[in-house]
Design a protein around this motif. Sequence first.
Motif, PDB file in Angstrom:
ATOM      1  N   ILE A 113       5.195   4.748   2.541  1.00  0.00           N
ATOM      2  CA  ILE A 113       5.806   5.986   3.451  1.00  0.00           C
ATOM      3  C   ILE A 113       6.520   5.166   4.812  1.00  0.00           C
ATOM      4  CG2 ILE A 113       5.047   7.103   5.162  1.00  0.00           C
ATOM      5  CD1 ILE A 113       3.110   7.739   2.555  1.00  0.00           C
TER       6      ILE A 113
ATOM      7  N   GLU B  87       5.793  16.233   1.404  1.00  0.00           N
ATOM      8  CA  GLU B  87       4.175  16.102  -0.125  1.00  0.00           C
ATOM      9  C   GLU B  87       4.023  17.382  -0.573  1.00  0.00           C
ATOM     10  OE1 GLU B  87       1.684  13.579   2.311  1.00  0.00           O
ATOM     11  OE2 GLU B  87       0.249  14.602   1.219  1.00  0.00           O
TER      12      GLU B  87
ATOM     13  N   TYR C 273      -0.200  13.391   4.609  1.00  0.00           N
ATOM     14  CA  TYR C 273      -1.586  12.938   3.917  1.00  0.00           C
ATOM     15  C   TYR C 273      -1.869  12.691   5.768  1.00  0.00           C
ATOM     16  CZ  TYR C 273      -3.907   8.739   3.713  1.00  0.00           C
ATOM     17  OH  TYR C 273      -4.479   7.298   3.264  1.00  0.00           O
TER      18      TYR C 273
ATOM     19  N   MET D 150      -4.916  -1.946  -4.073  1.00  0.00           N
ATOM     20  CA  MET D 150      -3.618  -1.071  -3.078  1.00  0.00           C
ATOM     21  C   MET D 150      -2.513  -1.168  -3.052  1.00  0.00           C
ATOM     22  SD  MET D 150      -6.414   0.379  -1.016  1.00  0.00           S
ATOM     23  CE  MET D 150      -4.835   0.859   0.042  1.00  0.00           C
TER      24      MET D 150
ATOM     25  N   ASP E  50       6.360  12.573  -0.717  1.00  0.00           N
ATOM     26  CA  ASP E  50       5.168  12.173  -1.027  1.00  0.00           C
ATOM     27  C   ASP E  50       4.437  12.837  -2.166  1.00  0.00           C
ATOM     28  OD1 ASP E  50       2.515  11.481  -1.419  1.00  0.00           O
ATOM     29  OD2 ASP E  50       1.811  10.579   0.897  1.00  0.00           O
TER      30      ASP E  50
ATOM     31  N   TRP F 257      -8.198   8.172  -4.407  1.00  0.00           N
ATOM     32  CA  TRP F 257      -9.158   8.955  -6.264  1.00  0.00           C
ATOM     33  C   TRP F 257      -7.581   8.671  -6.465  1.00  0.00           C
ATOM     34  CZ3 TRP F 257      -3.735  11.936  -6.019  1.00  0.00           C
ATOM     35  CH2 TRP F 257      -3.246  12.007  -5.024  1.00  0.00           C
TER      36      TRP F 257
ATOM     37  N   ALA G  15       1.553   6.094  -3.660  1.00  0.00           N
ATOM     38  CA  ALA G  15       0.646   5.509  -3.404  1.00  0.00           C
ATOM     39  C   ALA G  15      -0.046   5.043  -4.488  1.00  0.00           C
ATOM     40  CB  ALA G  15      -0.323   5.986  -2.436  1.00  0.00           C
TER      41      ALA G  15
ATOM     42  N   SER H 161       1.035  -1.284  -0.001  1.00  0.00           N
ATOM     43  CA  SER H 161      -0.223  -0.367  -0.169  1.00  0.00           C
ATOM     44  C   SER H 161       0.493   1.344  -0.009  1.00  0.00           C
ATOM     45  CB  SER H 161      -1.170   0.233   0.904  1.00  0.00           C
ATOM     46  OG  SER H 161      -0.057   0.075   2.953  1.00  0.00           O
ATOM     47  N   GLY H 162       0.242   2.223  -0.358  1.00  0.00           N
ATOM     48  CA  GLY H 162       0.967   4.288  -0.129  1.00  0.00           C
ATOM     49  C   GLY H 162       1.609   4.046   0.885  1.00  0.00           C
ATOM     50  N   LEU H 163       0.680   3.609   2.115  1.00  0.00           N
ATOM     51  CA  LEU H 163       0.839   4.069   3.698  1.00  0.00           C
ATOM     52  C   LEU H 163       1.898   2.666   3.727  1.00  0.00           C
ATOM     53  CD1 LEU H 163       0.529   5.565   5.937  1.00  0.00           C
ATOM     54  CD2 LEU H 163      -0.772   4.039   6.833  1.00  0.00           C
TER      55      LEU H 163
ATOM     56  N   THR I 176      -1.986   2.584  -6.207  1.00  0.00           N
ATOM     57  CA  THR I 176      -3.522   3.139  -5.461  1.00  0.00           C
ATOM     58  C   THR I 176      -3.991   3.927  -6.449  1.00  0.00           C
ATOM     59  OG1 THR I 176      -2.643   2.352  -2.974  1.00  0.00           O
ATOM     60  CG2 THR I 176      -5.344   2.704  -3.745  1.00  0.00           C
ATOM     61  N   LYS I 177      -3.277   4.872  -6.411  1.00  0.00           N
ATOM     62  CA  LYS I 177      -4.819   5.753  -7.215  1.00  0.00           C
ATOM     63  C   LYS I 177      -4.001   5.827  -8.720  1.00  0.00           C
ATOM     64  CE  LYS I 177      -4.155   7.147  -2.646  1.00  0.00           C
ATOM     65  NZ  LYS I 177      -5.692   6.568  -2.016  1.00  0.00           N
TER      66      LYS I 177
HETATM   67  C1  PLP Z   1      -1.495  11.628  -0.433  1.00  0.00           C
HETATM   68  C2  PLP Z   1      -1.449  10.430   0.225  1.00  0.00           C
HETATM   69  N1  PLP Z   1      -0.257   9.732   0.234  1.00  0.00           N
HETATM   70  C3  PLP Z   1       0.001   8.209   0.753  1.00  0.00           C
HETATM   71  C4  PLP Z   1      -1.857   7.682   0.986  1.00  0.00           C
HETATM   72  C5  PLP Z   1      -2.015   6.227   1.341  1.00  0.00           C
HETATM   73  O1  PLP Z   1      -2.052   5.355   0.254  1.00  0.00           O
HETATM   74  P1  PLP Z   1      -2.967   4.142   0.498  1.00  0.00           P
HETATM   75  O2  PLP Z   1      -3.991   3.823   0.323  1.00  0.00           O
HETATM   76  O3  PLP Z   1      -2.413   3.372  -1.244  1.00  0.00           O
HETATM   77  O4  PLP Z   1      -1.850   3.633   1.909  1.00  0.00           O
HETATM   78  C6  PLP Z   1      -3.009   8.767   0.031  1.00  0.00           C
HETATM   79  C7  PLP Z   1      -4.152   7.267   0.018  1.00  0.00           C
HETATM   80  O5  PLP Z   1      -5.369   8.383   0.389  1.00  0.00           O
HETATM   81  C8  PLP Z   1      -2.818   9.600   0.170  1.00  0.00           C
HETATM   82  O6  PLP Z   1      -3.845  10.420  -0.464  1.00  0.00           O
END
Ligand code: PLP
Length: 392
Positions: free
Chosen positions: A88, A152, A109, A215, A181, A335, A203, A83-85, A205-206
């Motif tokens: 990070i 970010e 975020y 994800m 980010d 998004w 992320a 995942s994005g998180l 995911t977006k």
């Molecule tokens: C700016 C930003 N960074 C990181 C993330 C985290 O990504 P993920 O939802 O894949 O964990 C998001 C998710 O909304 C985000 O908007």
Amino acid sequence: MKEDTIITTAGRHPDENHGFVNPPVYHASTIVSPTLAEFRERRSHRWEPGVFTYGRQGTPTHEALEEACAALLGGDRAVALSSGLAAINAALFAFLEKGDHLLMVDSVYGPSRRVCDSFLARFGVETTYYDPTIGAGIRDLIRDNTKLVYLESPGSLTFEVQDIDPIVEEAKKRGCVTIIDDTWSSGVFFKPFQHGIDVSAIAATKYIVGHSDVMMGMLTTTSEHWQRVRQAASDLGANAGPDDVYLALRGLRTIKVRMLRHYETGMKLARWLEARPEVERVLHPALESDPGHALWKRYFTGACGLFGVVLKPVEEPAIAAMLDGLELYGMGASWGGFESLILLTDPASIRSATRARWEAEGPTLRIHAGLEDPDDLIADLEAGFARMNAAR
Ligand SMILES: Cc1ncc(COP(=O)(O)O)c(C=O)c1O
């Protein structure tokens, strides 16, 4: 090679794959070695391209996506996480240890902020949140134990653009690592490594995935930081699954054309909203009226479909009347997919250094402009404002 060609070709090796255009999906935990010598040799070259030791360390499918992502961003190597998180977290954990100080942008975020206030605090890392518009003023916040400066830009709720070059310059002078980010531009409209950033976290995911069905996170680094980041990604144990990696790679091939359309539609909506009597201001750095416009022009070659709208004061039932009846905008937290979204946000609730700036404002909406026809999207918003005004 120009960007469109990189996006189309990077990470593809049909010659190693019977001529197939796309790589196969390797489902793997175990990778076996024929001899002890080969087993040892393989492990001694771990993290080198084309070397695979265990499923958590990736497969040729992962490597195809990682190679393409690194090429798009202009970085050295990349790694895909679940995942994005997770990406990070791996980037933060790679560099920080007990007693360190972290400078974190106040517009970060929300869940990334939580990681700083929970995990990092518990493990003895102190975080100071800084004003996203600080620029070279960051120098006054850097301490002897500041290990990392995190950016970010723009923030994904309030869309302040950061003056990245002076921040990176000051960080480098004091030996701090910089992480950004970079999800808003997702490697397309901003090139972090041209500005001296050490690690990009996206992320996926977006926009990389782009279809709201996976994800994923990507970390891309310079060669200097690769080993450390790759090791942290593995230690975190949050590797991306191969089917998801395949979908992300498929998404990546069309990211530029999608992003250009998100940009165009987002601008149409933003300009239309700017002229509405119900709107106080639109938070979109590509608009000439936005306070971050000059910085956006300096650092970005375009914009994604995500932007904010500050409404004039209005009661919640009237906002609900607008939002509940929308036909084309889903109310959802993510998004970057093909579909439009809208969300009532509360930026002040996740600010500390710059809370006052957002407390004084009216309600804030966040819009993701999808790939629908912009006229239909505008008509849906127009009907929404009519419902809001009737409910006042
Ligand atoms: C700016 C930003 N960074 C990181 C993330 C985290 O990504 P993920 O939802 O894949 O964990 C998001 C998710 O909304 C985000 O908007």
